[in-house]
Design a protein around this motif. Structure first.
Motif, mmCIF file in Angstrom:
data_model
loop_
_atom_site.group_PDB
_atom_site.id
_atom_site.type_symbol
_atom_site.label_atom_id
_atom_site.label_comp_id
_atom_site.label_asym_id
_atom_site.label_seq_id
_atom_site.Cartn_x
_atom_site.Cartn_y
_atom_site.Cartn_z
ATOM 1 N N LEU A 201 2.905 1.187 6.923
ATOM 2 C CA LEU A 201 1.891 1.990 7.612
ATOM 3 C C LEU A 201 2.342 2.366 9.023
ATOM 4 O O LEU A 201 2.042 3.463 9.512
ATOM 5 C CB LEU A 201 0.567 1.217 7.676
ATOM 6 N N ALA B 5 4.638 5.139 8.683
ATOM 7 C CA ALA B 5 3.848 6.332 8.360
ATOM 8 C C ALA B 5 3.289 6.973 9.627
ATOM 9 O O ALA B 5 3.347 8.197 9.806
ATOM 10 C CB ALA B 5 2.711 5.976 7.403
ATOM 11 N N ASP B 6 2.757 6.152 10.518
ATOM 12 C CA ASP B 6 2.196 6.670 11.773
ATOM 13 C C ASP B 6 3.281 7.316 12.646
ATOM 14 O O ASP B 6 3.056 8.357 13.268
ATOM 15 C CB ASP B 6 1.511 5.554 12.553
ATOM 16 N N SER C 54 5.579 10.589 5.728
ATOM 17 C CA SER C 54 4.496 9.736 6.219
ATOM 18 C C SER C 54 3.534 9.384 5.089
ATOM 19 O O SER C 54 3.144 8.222 4.913
ATOM 20 C CB SER C 54 3.747 10.444 7.351
ATOM 21 N N GLU C 55 3.159 10.399 4.304
ATOM 22 C CA GLU C 55 2.252 10.161 3.181
ATOM 23 C C GLU C 55 2.896 9.259 2.135
ATOM 24 O O GLU C 55 2.236 8.383 1.563
ATOM 25 C CB GLU C 55 1.837 11.494 2.560
ATOM 26 N N ARG D 292 2.602 5.736 3.317
ATOM 27 C CA ARG D 292 1.228 5.250 3.151
ATOM 28 C C ARG D 292 0.977 4.851 1.697
ATOM 29 O O ARG D 292 0.297 3.856 1.416
ATOM 30 C CB ARG D 292 0.227 6.320 3.577
ATOM 31 N N SER E 118 -0.161 1.231 -0.059
ATOM 32 C CA SER E 118 -1.366 1.078 -0.881
ATOM 33 C C SER E 118 -1.050 0.778 -2.336
ATOM 34 O O SER E 118 -1.963 0.621 -3.149
ATOM 35 C CB SER E 118 -2.217 2.353 -0.808
#
Length: 209
Positions: free
Chosen positions: A7, A10-11, A145-146, A149, A153
């Motif tokens: 994450l 990703a940020d 980035s996606e 993420r 998840s």
């Protein structure tokens, strides 16, 4: 690599991706904030840490200029226009198609089609005011980035990330940065894309472990 680190990557990629899609007058100015760079994650990677320090040094110079009355946001935005828009043409074209082969001056090549297919496979839609080609570095970093993420998840895989980085942004970021450096050495975007290159290498190394 744990979910939180995915994450965090990703940020980081989202920040740089968004910063490359619009001039600073139309987006956040946090890249000129010293505290932002002081808190930017290094991922325990010396190359990333060095790239962050370059960004921080630019921000420090910008703060000094602003204290003397210079509009750094406007100046950075002028450089953005010169580098990525033109006229007459971008000094450092931000599309993969134009960085993969020497002498290519027309966009919408094979990398564009590949990126369109990748976006469709992820269920993503490019919606931007400038109608950028899908192989724009900003869009590629937002796609990454996606992907990060989704790994966090449980919806994606590190192998997918590795393949994407190797085949797309990681394969042309150095040439892109070299073109920026030739036009605006040690400027905001030279520092920022240098950081992108360090992060791309870092996420490859981390995902492989």
């Amino acid at each position: 690599m744990n979910d939180q680190m995915w994450l965090t990557y990703a940020d980081a990629f989202a920040f740089i991706g968004n910063s490359l899609l619009k001039p600073m007058t139309q987006t956040e100015t946090i890249g000129l904030d010293l505290q932002f760079w002081d808190s930017f994650p290094t991922f325990d990677d010396s190359r990333v840490a060095s790239a962050i320090e370059r960004c921080r040094s630019f921000a420090e110079r910008a703060q000094e200029s602003m204290a003397s009355g210079v509009d750094e946001v406007e100046d950075v935005s002028v450089v953005y226009t010169k580098l990525f828009i033109g006229p007459p043409q971008p000094a450092a074209a931000p599309w993969e198609t134009m960085n993969r082969q020497e002498g290519v001056t027309v966009g919408f090549g094979e990398p564009t089609f590949q990126m369109q297919q990748i976006l469709r496979s992820l269920g993503l839609v490019v919606s931007n005011e400038n109608n950028q080609y899908a192989d724009h570095m900003g869009i590629e970093l937002l796609t990454l980035s996606e992907m990060c993420r989704r790994v966090a998840s449980g919806e994606g895989s590190s192998e997918q990330v590795e393949q994407f980085v190797s085949e797309h942004p990681g394969g042309w970021v150095e040439k892109f940065d070299a073109n920026i450096h030739a036009e605006a050495p040690d400027g905001y975007y030279d520092c920022l894309v240098g950081l992108a290159g360090a992060l791309l290498e870092s996420v490859l190394n981390c995902s492989a472990n």
